[in-house]
Design an enzyme around this catalytic site. Structure first.
Site, PDB file in Angstrom:
ATOM      1  N   HIS A 132     -13.716  -2.448  -3.937  1.00  0.00           N
ATOM      2  CA  HIS A 132     -14.778  -1.140  -3.738  1.00  0.00           C
ATOM      3  C   HIS A 132     -15.557  -2.067  -4.830  1.00  0.00           C
ATOM      4  CE1 HIS A 132     -10.121  -0.240  -3.934  1.00  0.00           C
ATOM      5  NE2 HIS A 132      -9.928   0.239  -3.394  1.00  0.00           N
ATOM      6  N   ASP A 166     -15.388  -1.248  -8.181  1.00  0.00           N
ATOM      7  CA  ASP A 166     -14.546  -2.037  -9.302  1.00  0.00           C
ATOM      8  C   ASP A 166     -15.488  -2.772  -9.565  1.00  0.00           C
ATOM      9  OD1 ASP A 166     -12.055  -0.645  -8.034  1.00  0.00           O
ATOM     10  OD2 ASP A 166     -12.402  -2.695  -6.394  1.00  0.00           O
ATOM     11  N   MET A 201     -13.030  -9.545   1.560  1.00  0.00           N
ATOM     12  CA  MET A 201     -13.202  -7.917   2.318  1.00  0.00           C
ATOM     13  C   MET A 201     -14.010  -6.579   1.354  1.00  0.00           C
ATOM     14  SD  MET A 201     -11.345  -4.954   1.312  1.00  0.00           S
ATOM     15  CE  MET A 201      -9.201  -5.378   1.084  1.00  0.00           C
ATOM     16  N   GLU A 261      -6.662   1.418   7.273  1.00  0.00           N
ATOM     17  CA  GLU A 261      -4.824   1.312   6.083  1.00  0.00           C
ATOM     18  C   GLU A 261      -4.347   2.453   5.815  1.00  0.00           C
ATOM     19  OE1 GLU A 261      -5.722  -0.858   2.452  1.00  0.00           O
ATOM     20  OE2 GLU A 261      -3.710  -0.113   1.676  1.00  0.00           O
ATOM     21  N   LYS A 284      -1.208   5.310   4.927  1.00  0.00           N
ATOM     22  CA  LYS A 284      -0.374   5.369   3.747  1.00  0.00           C
ATOM     23  C   LYS A 284       0.065   7.373   4.069  1.00  0.00           C
ATOM     24  CE  LYS A 284      -0.151   5.261  -1.027  1.00  0.00           C
ATOM     25  NZ  LYS A 284      -0.648   5.026  -2.476  1.00  0.00           N
ATOM     26  N   GLU A 328      -0.156  -2.050   5.026  1.00  0.00           N
ATOM     27  CA  GLU A 328       0.334  -2.604   3.288  1.00  0.00           C
ATOM     28  C   GLU A 328       2.441  -2.507   3.392  1.00  0.00           C
ATOM     29  OE1 GLU A 328      -1.146  -1.270  -0.317  1.00  0.00           O
ATOM     30  OE2 GLU A 328      -0.470  -0.958  -1.635  1.00  0.00           O
ATOM     31  N   HIS A 335       3.184   1.094   2.100  1.00  0.00           N
ATOM     32  CA  HIS A 335       3.439   2.323   2.799  1.00  0.00           C
ATOM     33  C   HIS A 335       3.922   2.689   3.961  1.00  0.00           C
ATOM     34  CE1 HIS A 335      -1.407   1.757   0.910  1.00  0.00           C
ATOM     35  NE2 HIS A 335      -0.572   2.149  -0.268  1.00  0.00           N
ATOM     36  N   ASP A 367      -1.866  -6.036   3.368  1.00  0.00           N
ATOM     37  CA  ASP A 367      -1.753  -5.425   1.938  1.00  0.00           C
ATOM     38  C   ASP A 367      -0.472  -6.484   1.795  1.00  0.00           C
ATOM     39  OD1 ASP A 367      -4.433  -5.407   1.582  1.00  0.00           O
ATOM     40  OD2 ASP A 367      -4.176  -3.135   1.429  1.00  0.00           O
ATOM     41  N   ASP A 415       4.575   5.500  -4.798  1.00  0.00           N
ATOM     42  CA  ASP A 415       3.745   4.694  -4.745  1.00  0.00           C
ATOM     43  C   ASP A 415       4.056   3.291  -5.464  1.00  0.00           C
ATOM     44  OD1 ASP A 415       1.610   2.215  -3.226  1.00  0.00           O
ATOM     45  OD2 ASP A 415       0.266   3.634  -4.725  1.00  0.00           O
ATOM     46  N   ASP A 442       3.891  -0.251  -5.553  1.00  0.00           N
ATOM     47  CA  ASP A 442       2.918  -1.736  -5.749  1.00  0.00           C
ATOM     48  C   ASP A 442       3.215  -2.855  -6.571  1.00  0.00           C
ATOM     49  OD1 ASP A 442       0.953  -0.340  -3.706  1.00  0.00           O
ATOM     50  OD2 ASP A 442      -0.274   0.118  -5.358  1.00  0.00           O
ATOM     51  N   ASP A 495      -2.364  -6.682  -2.743  1.00  0.00           N
ATOM     52  CA  ASP A 495      -2.705  -4.620  -3.053  1.00  0.00           C
ATOM     53  C   ASP A 495      -1.589  -4.633  -4.188  1.00  0.00           C
ATOM     54  OD1 ASP A 495      -3.645  -2.691  -3.544  1.00  0.00           O
ATOM     55  OD2 ASP A 495      -3.883  -2.086  -1.578  1.00  0.00           O
TER      56      ASP A 495
HETATM   57  C1  GLT Z   1      -5.972   1.954  -3.601  1.00  0.00           C
HETATM   58  C2  GLT Z   1      -4.690   2.089  -2.576  1.00  0.00           C
HETATM   59  C3  GLT Z   1      -4.641   1.013  -2.106  1.00  0.00           C
HETATM   60  C4  GLT Z   1      -5.785   0.669  -0.986  1.00  0.00           C
HETATM   61  C5  GLT Z   1      -7.136  -0.135  -1.508  1.00  0.00           C
HETATM   62  C6  GLT Z   1      -7.697  -0.214  -0.982  1.00  0.00           C
HETATM   63  S1  GLT Z   1      -7.082   1.002  -3.104  1.00  0.00           S
HETATM   64  O1  GLT Z   1      -5.487   0.965  -5.059  1.00  0.00           O
HETATM   65  O2  GLT Z   1      -3.907   2.267  -3.238  1.00  0.00           O
HETATM   66  O3  GLT Z   1      -3.490   0.587  -1.405  1.00  0.00           O
HETATM   67  O4  GLT Z   1      -5.558  -0.328  -0.063  1.00  0.00           O
HETATM   68  O5  GLT Z   1      -8.702   1.396  -1.234  1.00  0.00           O
HETATM   69 MN    MN Z   2      -3.128  -1.053   0.361  1.00  0.00          MN
HETATM   70 MN    MN Z   3       0.220   0.859  -2.490  1.00  0.00          MN
END
Ligand code: GLT
Ligand code: MN
Ligand code: MN
Length: 386
Positions: free
Chosen positions: A53, A56, A87, A180, A182, A216, A219, A244, A254, A256, A286
């Site tokens: 980002h 970041d 990216m 993306e 979510k 992702e 998500h 992702d 979430d 991750d 991600d």
């Molecule tokens: C954030 C989010 C991710 C996105 C990123 C891109 S940032 O951490 O949870 O799923 O891909 O903005």
């Molecule tokens: Mn993501």
């Molecule tokens: Mn996520």
């Protein structure tokens, strides 16, 4: 044997291995690494690229001179390590200005600021060589639908993306957008909640050819959906611009988690799909390490994501070559060609013939399909006993 190589296109965001383990209930557990330190960490574990980002890398309140120095140092670290930036994306969710969203915010000043911030971040991404630009609208949603008409929100989102596509064309950047989805978090509900919704939305844009998706794993899992099916639809539409990879228990926040750490069989069929169709884009992890970890644990996390992918890739090749599995598939997919006289492409004669044809419905319903055996063979292959 499972060493990551550049051709695998394994990438991580600065925000992934750089995650300091803050959560809604607890303070950070790891010190913040600088972007340069993160580049070296990623090089050490064998990653191919690093995504980011805008903020970041460059703090939101940096002066132009500070920005240039930070970018120069970062580019030096990239040159020293050989890492690339495939990216880039915009942070349109951390700053309080975006509490009601960015492109869909009710305040026109916020919407204009979001566009300005994104154009600057696109410039930064292009300067670093990125060819994919991700849009994750984490704040583009509502807690109460009293606040915003979803039709207005959709129009605002469309206007913003049309504006930004034209900006990219105007600048002559070699950059494609990847949207993306979510379903929720951090907003109560986020607009365009699934990859399928994004795919439909893209077709309403002025330049749909410039815009694809960045699905992702976690998500679609948060929404209780089958991720592979969404990826397959994106691929079929020519829209799988980025992916992702991570993992997630169904029905949770979430998470991750490390790729393949929860739903191993889903991860297997995903890797098998990407490899079978010849997906050529980044495999972007991600995800972030458990909050229990120090930076050695973060390296274990990053290595684990890539290693699991490569092991599953090998398992996919094994599955494709397994005589018993393949024999079963041949049986399952058997087609004696006898229905071809009725089916697509349509002709009136075929329709008439099909209406008159007779089928042994009872026998069709009684036939066992062997999917239990097929799945068990898959499980045994994954468990390493085949
Ligand atoms: C954030 C989010 C991710 C996105 C990123 C891109 S940032 O951490 O949870 O799923 O891909 O903005
Ligand atoms: Mn993501
Ligand atoms: Mn996520």
């Amino acid at each position: 044997m499972y060493e990551p190589k550049p051709e695998h296109k394994f990438t991580f965001g600065l925000w992934t291995v750089g995650n300091i383990g803050r959560d809604p209930f607890g303070e950070p557990v790891r010190r913040q690494l600088s972007p340069v330190e993160i580049v070296y960490l990623l090089a050490e574990v064998g990653a191919y690229g690093v995504n980011l980002h805008d903020n970041d890398l460059v703090p939101i309140d940096a002066t132009p001179a500070e920005r240039d120095k930070i970018v120069t140092d970062f580019q030096q670290a990239l040159a020293d390590t050989g890492l690339v930036v495939p990216m880039a994306t915009t942070n349109l969710f951390t700053d309080p200005a975006f509490k009601d969203g960015a492109f869909t915010a009710n305040d026109p000043q916020v919407r204009a600021f979001a566009l300005q911030k994104t154009m600057r971040a696109i410039d930064l991404g292009a300067e670093l060589g990125a060819t994919t630009y991700v849009f994750w609208g984490g704040r583009e949603g509502t807690e109460t639908d009293a606040s915003k008409n979803p039709l207005d929100a959709g129009k605002r989102m469309r206007d913003a993306l049309n504006f930004l596509c034209d900006y990219v064309i105007d600048q002559g950047y070699d950059l494609k957008f990847a949207l993306e989805a979510k379903p929720n978090e951090p907003r109560g509900d986020i607009y365009l909640a699934t990859t399928g919704a994004m795919l439909a939305f893209i077709e309403t844009l002025d330049h749909p050819e410039m815009v694809g998706v960045n699905p992702e794993v976690a998500h679609e899992f948060m929404a209780g959906l089958n991720f592979l099916h969404h990826v397959a639809q994106a691929w079929d539409s020519g829209k799988l611009f980025h992916i992702d990879l991570n993992d997630q228990a169904f029905g949770r926040y979430d998470q991750d988690f490390r790729f393949g750490s929860v739903n191993l069989k889903s991860a297997f069929f995903l890797v098998k799909f990407l490899e079978d169709v010849g997906y050529g884009g980044s495999r972007h992890f991600d995800a972030h390490a458990y909050r229990t970890e120090d930076y050695e644990g973060v390296k274990d996390f990053a290595r684990g994501c890539m290693r699991t992918y490569l092991i599953l890739k090998e398992k996919a090749a094994q599955w494709n070559a397994d005589p018993e599995i393949q024999a079963l598939l041949t049986e399952i997919h058997a087609d004696d060609g006898s229905t071809a006289v009725y089916t697509s492409p349509y002709t009136p004669a075929k329709a008439t013939a099909l209406k008159e044809a007779s089928f042994d419905r009872v026998a069709l319903g009684q036939r066992g399909l062997g999917y239990e055996r097929l799945d068990q063979l898959t499980i045994e292959l994954l468990l390493g006993v085949r």
